[in-house]
Design an enzyme around this catalytic site. Structure first.
Site, PDB file in Angstrom:
ATOM      1  N   GLU A 201       0.813  -1.233   0.000  1.00 36.06           N
ATOM      2  CA  GLU A 201       0.000   0.000   0.000  1.00 36.06           C
ATOM      3  C   GLU A 201       0.844   1.281   0.000  1.00 36.06           C
ATOM      4  O   GLU A 201       0.842   2.047   0.973  1.00 36.06           O
ATOM      5  CB  GLU A 201      -1.003  -0.029   1.159  1.00 36.06           C
ATOM      6  CG  GLU A 201      -1.935  -1.230   1.034  1.00 36.06           C
ATOM      7  CD  GLU A 201      -3.219  -1.159   1.863  1.00 36.06           C
ATOM      8  OE1 GLU A 201      -3.333  -0.286   2.741  1.00 36.06           O
ATOM      9  OE2 GLU A 201      -4.106  -1.999   1.617  1.00 36.06           O
ATOM     10  N   GLU A 306      -4.143  -9.122  -1.229  1.00 38.22           N
ATOM     11  CA  GLU A 306      -4.635  -8.984   0.152  1.00 38.22           C
ATOM     12  C   GLU A 306      -6.119  -8.710   0.190  1.00 38.22           C
ATOM     13  O   GLU A 306      -6.634  -7.906  -0.589  1.00 38.22           O
ATOM     14  CB  GLU A 306      -3.901  -7.840   0.880  1.00 38.22           C
ATOM     15  CG  GLU A 306      -4.181  -7.805   2.387  1.00 38.22           C
ATOM     16  CD  GLU A 306      -3.538  -6.602   3.066  1.00 38.22           C
ATOM     17  OE1 GLU A 306      -2.332  -6.370   2.863  1.00 38.22           O
ATOM     18  OE2 GLU A 306      -4.254  -5.892   3.804  1.00 38.22           O
ATOM     19  N   CYS A 308      -9.442  -8.837   3.444  1.00 40.35           N
ATOM     20  CA  CYS A 308     -10.030  -9.319   4.689  1.00 40.35           C
ATOM     21  C   CYS A 308     -11.308  -8.529   4.930  1.00 40.35           C
ATOM     22  O   CYS A 308     -11.493  -7.445   4.382  1.00 40.35           O
ATOM     23  CB  CYS A 308      -9.080  -9.159   5.870  1.00 40.35           C
ATOM     24  SG  CYS A 308      -8.772  -7.449   6.338  1.00 40.35           S
ATOM     25  N   ASN A 336     -12.664 -11.401  -9.762  1.00 35.91           N
ATOM     26  CA  ASN A 336     -11.257 -11.270 -10.118  1.00 35.91           C
ATOM     27  C   ASN A 336     -10.876 -12.232 -11.238  1.00 35.91           C
ATOM     28  O   ASN A 336     -10.223 -11.845 -12.204  1.00 35.91           O
ATOM     29  CB  ASN A 336     -10.371 -11.491  -8.887  1.00 35.91           C
ATOM     30  CG  ASN A 336     -10.172 -10.223  -8.069  1.00 35.91           C
ATOM     31  OD1 ASN A 336      -9.241  -9.467  -8.296  1.00 35.91           O
ATOM     32  ND2 ASN A 336     -11.070  -9.966  -7.129  1.00 35.91           N
TER      33      ASN A 336
END
Length: 463
Positions: A201, A306, A308, A336
């Protein structure tokens, strides 16, 4: 011809297997899904999760037999057969302290570089145990959160700050060399990496007051750091076969970031793929981000690095047994896959009941929640939703066409595995049961039904 169906439902089925038969003629009248094996798309890299400090602490808080059961659940043929593990380079928010591998002021030669106990006692031993359990080759990828503070403009692990100086200078060269030191150190522990991301990030470190470890890059800064420093340093090291993934941030930033970095021929020659996080997906339609990036750079791999649930301030961190959170995972994975992404990586492999430990209390959810007091762990719906893909879609499977006869509310995707067999995943996020027929032109028709709030994986041999 036999077909295997694996079913998980909100009402409590968990990957229950049944068999069906393929018929020569179609008898159903509802929705028809037709496999189009000649229409080929991306090859899959795989599925997995992150061995954070928090995950390591939670797993090792269990008794040895429970630890083995947990690792088997993820990595063995008895489990969901993950083949990807993400490894943070030093600390992140899911650590219990802040550290880097060289917290010695102005050590530009990195003479004091060393792994932490979190690596040598938690992460590395657990990764080796996972490797022993698996039938599949496991690919590791690493991501840094922060550099040592003496390389940063703000002199702190968190908050708004980036590397001092300019690409090509001693600060940038030292930070690139730190990656090689990390890869060397893990190699001494007999662990080889498939890839590294340039920075976790990178936009986080552009935000004033950012709460945990970060290192800011604009797209232009990342481009020049890759071209002048990280790209050449990796290429001239013994780790030249370790692939480089750019971005490692929200897909909202695409295609802009890809255009800035990959339209530079020097930076582009070092970049193998683009890693994306899922947190802002609701603001960023897949088509205009992933689809557009694939159209512009068809030979650059897209990879989900990533995800969550429970990270938004209004969400409960851990919601044991949440079917909805499972559906969020499988819906994201299917979307995706339909937009050329080659793999999907969850965040922490295991968290505690609070959704930690996390030194800034940024608690979130995980597919496995460890209950240390009871020496047990809970496999959540997210675990099974992920397993509906990870277990049945091995590396180098290829997505193929799947055409629906009419508009419908199902999420569906089809792939051909390296052994030639076909896999179709059908997710029903609505409350209505949907009768459907799956057609494979090579072998015939399967009549089935997709119950409300269910996920199915169908698997069959085509010859």
């Amino acid at each position: 011809m036999g077909i295997s169906r694996y079913e998980s439902t909100r009402s409590g089925r968990r990957m229950e297997m049944s068999t069906g038969t393929i018929q020569a003629n179609r008898t159903g009248t509802g929705l028809l899904l037709t496999l189009q094996p000649e229409e080929k798309f991306q090859k899959v890299k795989g599925f997995g999760g992150a061995m954070t400090d928090a995950a390591g602490l939670n797993i090792l808080a269990l008794s040895p037999s429970a630890q083995n059961l947990l690792l088997k659940s993820y990595f063995s043929t008895e489990g969901i057969e993950y083949n990807i593990i993400r490894v943070p380079m030093a600390s992140c928010d899911f650590s219990i302290s802040t550290y880097t591998y060289d917290d010695y002021l102005d050590d530009f030669q990195l003479q004091n570089f060393s792994l932490s106990e979190e690596d040598t006692k938690l992460k590395i031993p657990l990764i080796h145990r996972a490797l022993k359990m698996t039938q599949r080759p496991i690919s590791l990828f690493a991501s840094p959160w922060t550099s040592p503070t003496w390389l940063k403009t703000n002199g702190a692990v968190n908050g708004k700050g980036s590397l001092k100086g300019q690409p090509g200078d001693i600060y940038h060269q030292t930070w690139a060399n730190y990656f090689v030191k990390f890869l060397n150190a893990y190699a001494e522990h007999k662990l080889k990496f498939w890839a590294v991301t340039v920075e976790n990030e990178p936009t986080a470190g552009l935000i004033t007051g950012y709460p945990f470890q970060c290192l800011g890059f604009t797209a232009e800064h990342q481009r020049d750091f890759i071209a002048h420093d990280l790209g050449p340093v990796l290429a001239n090291s013994t780790h030249r076969d370790v692939l480089l993934l750019m971005l490692d941030d929200q897909r909202l930033l695409l295609p802009k970031w890809a255009e800035v970095v990959l339209n530079d021929p020097v930076a582009a020659k070092y970049v193998h793929g683009i890693a994306v996080h899922w947190y802002m997906d609701f603001l960023a339609p897949a088509k205009s981000t992933l689809g557009e990036t694939h159209r512009l750079f068809p030979n650059t791999m897209l990879f989900a690095s990533e995800a969550c649930v429970g990270s938004k301030f209004w969400e409960q961190s851990v919601r044991l047994g949440s079917w909805d959170r499972g559906m969020q995972y499988s819906h994201s994975i299917i979307t995706n896959l339909l937009y050329h992404v080659a793999g999907w990586t969850d965040w922490n492999l295991a968290l505690n009941l609070e959704g930690g430990p996390n030194w800034v209390r940024n608690f979130v959810d995980s597919p496995i929640i460890v209950d240390i007091a009871k020496d047990t762990f809970y496999k959540q719906p997210m675990f099974y939703h992920l397993g509906h893909f990870s277990k049945f879609i091995p590396e180098n499977s290829q997505r193929v066409g799947l055409v629906a006869s009419e508009k419908n509310d199902l999420d569906t995707v089809a792939l051909i595995r390296p052994d030639g067999s076909a896999v179709v995943v059908v997710l029903n996020r609505s409350s209505k049961d949907v009768p459907l027929t799956i057609s494979d032109p090579a072998i015939g028709f399967l009549e089935t039904i997709s119950p409300g709030y269910s996920i199915h994986t169908y698997l069959w041999r085509r010859q």
